[in-house]
Design a protein around this motif. Structure first.
Motif, short mmCIF file in Angstrom:
data_model
loop_
_atom_site.label_atom_id
_atom_site.label_comp_id
_atom_site.label_asym_id
_atom_site.label_seq_id
_atom_site.Cartn_x
_atom_site.Cartn_y
_atom_site.Cartn_z
N UNK A 1 -20.14 6.30 114.98
CA UNK A 1 -20.89 7.12 115.92
C UNK A 1 -21.84 8.02 115.13
N UNK A 2 -23.14 7.82 115.34
CA UNK A 2 -24.12 8.54 114.54
C UNK A 2 -25.50 8.43 115.16
N UNK B 1 -15.23 15.65 95.84
CA UNK B 1 -16.38 15.94 94.98
C UNK B 1 -16.38 17.39 94.53
N UNK C 1 -14.75 10.63 115.61
CA UNK C 1 -15.47 10.87 114.37
C UNK C 1 -16.94 10.61 114.53
N UNK D 1 -12.53 18.66 111.47
CA UNK D 1 -12.37 18.32 110.05
C UNK D 1 -13.73 17.84 109.54
N UNK D 2 -14.19 18.45 108.45
CA UNK D 2 -15.51 18.13 107.90
C UNK D 2 -15.33 17.51 106.53
N UNK D 3 -15.87 16.31 106.34
CA UNK D 3 -15.74 15.69 105.02
C UNK D 3 -17.08 15.20 104.50
N UNK D 4 -17.35 15.55 103.22
CA UNK D 4 -18.55 15.08 102.53
C UNK D 4 -18.26 13.68 102.00
N UNK D 5 -19.13 12.73 102.32
CA UNK D 5 -18.93 11.34 101.89
C UNK D 5 -20.16 10.89 101.13
N UNK D 6 -19.96 10.37 99.91
CA UNK D 6 -21.12 9.88 99.18
C UNK D 6 -20.76 8.71 98.28
N UNK E 1 -19.06 13.46 107.39
CA UNK E 1 -18.28 12.83 108.46
C UNK E 1 -17.44 13.92 109.11
N UNK F 1 -23.48 11.56 103.22
CA UNK F 1 -23.20 11.74 104.64
C UNK F 1 -22.19 12.86 104.82
N UNK G 1 -20.74 10.72 112.30
CA UNK G 1 -21.32 10.76 110.96
C UNK G 1 -22.73 11.31 111.00
N UNK G 2 -23.02 12.26 110.11
CA UNK G 2 -24.35 12.84 110.00
C UNK G 2 -24.94 12.51 108.65
#
Lengths: 325, 187
Positions: free
Chosen positions: A178-179, A108, B53, B26-31, B40, B38, B55-56
């Motif tokens: 996991x969340x 993105x 892993x 490792x930080x990944x933006x997921x949308x 991840x 999110x 997810x936030x």
């Protein structure tokens, strides 16, 4: 990377050549089919209402130094292109910049390039064929698989996404993800499962169309019944190697229903403490006047080039992504 | 400790997850196009070493972990604990078996190590990439054998056993790559 290097292109020039060739091929494709290239405003009076698309706001001054009017950078040229269709344009396409707040990551960039086109008299299934005809050769792929949204959920998670309860979705999500995620909105759970469990599994299948989304995720698509009598949105997405590349609709033409959905979006925005958006009255007026029955689709150009080159990093295909912009 | 929101997440950030200090690998933006965003994160539990892993939801925040990487000098092992000293403040800390992990194989007194402290206590020790250690036991060297040929085990002063060329003799000091546990050269 040192600060010194920020002036230079993030993407190798060779990749920018490839990008230019892909865009030239797209223009050639539509020229050959007599689809009109159009250009609509990037800055507009109304913003998109989708609760999870955050529009970039900008400050316009009619009189320099005077009062400020709030304008919005488009997140997609959809509304304006529909007004052109209602104006009698016939088939149209556009390659333009789109902007979304907060969307920054490997796949993105807050400012990105979008291809969008509309086909009068097509439905979403017929447009899927044309999407494949344009995109697959650019990606070196020969065919695409097609699954309904219900099929991918049944195959990969063993549930019917049209009827599963929030509790069922929460239980299944907990088995895979996991969340601390909590939400009472079914669609948010479906999106979580789609993006975290199903999309990665589609990665091995090359090009995959998923169609007939839940009616609750219709956005601007018509709603109809599938063969099992379930209410479905006449909407599709194209995933290539597990990456979302295109989103298309058999477009809603009913002004009253469109106004109802805008209001529903703003209700959800209120419930989630998101800023409400002014309703785009010009789109509603265009639909009241009458927009031809049509299908339309948006394709992320940057991701298309990423897939053609075989990279998972958007900075490889954009000269100046945000940190260098 | 401060709280960090998903938009502040970055590789190397140390946070508390379920009571343990963890590091973001490792930080990944997921949308999804029309869905919620999110973040991840591939996370490493600094106590157990486990990576997984998590997810936030966008905007969710987590508590930072008071974790510090400190350069320290290795002092001695008392049979149970490994003792280190901060060369600037002269403060000493003692690492137990779990914290020291495999690092004890490469420790030589007075060598500099990186000690990771959590709330002031060592949770892991990283030896230098290359260490020089003396051979305390190995089969006698073969005369005439040069760089060619096979290898044999040698026990080093730290207790580590490494494969060395046949010509290496007891009493020689060797350069070892601690990341692979392999012989590099004579020191």
């Amino acid at each position: 990377m040192t600060d010194q290097s920020l002036w230079s292109s993030a993407a190798p020039i060779e990749n920018l050549r490839r990008r230019a060739a892909i865009i030239a091929a797209i223009r050639g494709f539509f020229a050959g089919k007599d689809v009109l290239e159009v250009d609509t405003p990037v800055m507009s009076n109304a913003a998109v209402s989708d609760p999870y698309i955050n529009t970039v706001e900008c400050r316009y001054q009619p009189l320099v130094g005077g009062d400020v009017e709030m304008k919005y950078l488009q997140s997609s040229p959809e509304y304006a292109m529909k007004r052109l269709l209602a104006s009698g344009s016939g088939a149209i396409y556009q390659i333009s910049k789109a902007f979304r707040n907060g969307e920054v990551g490997r796949r993105h960039n807050p400012e990105f390039s979008m291809l969008e086109w509309y086909r009068p008299e097509y439905d979403h299934r017929r447009l899927m064929t044309e999407v494949a005809e344009l995109l697959l050769p650019l990606l070196g792929l020969s065919q695409a698989t097609e699954y309904s949204y219900a099929q991918v959920f049944e195959t990969h998670l063993g549930i019917d996404p049209h009827s599963a309860s929030v509790d069922q979705l929460r239980t299944i999500a907990a088995e895979h993800i996991d969340s601390n995620y909590e939400d009472d909105n079914r669609d948010n759970w479906l999106n979580l499962l789609m993006s975290h469990v199903i999309e990665p599994r589609l990665a091995g299948e090359g090009a995959v169309f998923v169609y007939d989304y839940p009616a609750s995720q219709a956005a601007l698509a018509k709603v109809s019944e599938d063969a099992q009598g379930r209410a479905v949105a006449e909407r599709f997405e194209l995933f290539v190697h597990g990456v979302e590349l295109a989103n298309g609709y058999h477009e809603l033409t009913d002004a009253t229903e469109q106004a109802r959905r805008f209001a529903a979006d703003n209700r959800q925005r209120r419930a989630e403490n998101l800023p409400e958006r002014p309703v785009d009255d010009l789109l509603i007026a265009a639909l009241e006047h009458g927009m031809p029955d049509c299908a339309g689709v948006a394709v992320g150009i940057d991701r298309l080039v990423m897939q053609a080159i075989g990279t998972d990093n958007i900075a490889d295909v954009i000269a100046f992504p945000l940190p260098r912009a | 400790m401060a709280n960090y929101s998903t938009n502040q997440f970055k590789n190397g950030l140390k946070v508390m997850i379920d009571g343990d200090p963890c590091s973001m690998v490792d930080v990944e933006f997921v949308k999804p196009g029309k869905g919620q965003a999110f973040t991840r994160v591939k996370m490493k539990n600094l106590m157990s070493g486990r990576t997984w892993e998590r997810t936030f939801k966008s905007g969710e925040s987590v508590e930072g972990a008071d974790v510090m990487d400190t350069d320290m000098e290795y002092l001695y092992n008392d049979g149970e604990m490994w003792h280190f000293m901060d060369p600037k403040s002269y403060e000493q800390v003692a690492a137990d078996k779990t914290a020291i992990g495999d690092a004890h194989l490469w420790l030589k007194e007075q060598d500099a190590c990186q000690v990771t402290l959590f709330n002031g206590n060592p949770i892991s020790v990283t030896p230098p990439n290359f260490v020089e250690l003396e051979v305390v036991e190995t089969d006698p060297g073969l005369k005439g054998d040069t760089a060619q040929g096979g290898s044999k085990p040698a026990t080093l002063q730290s207790g580590a056993v490494v494969r060395v060329p046949l010509f290496i003799e007891r009493g020689e000091v060797l350069k070892i790559d601690t990341r692979t546990g392999e012989y590099v050269s004579r020191a």
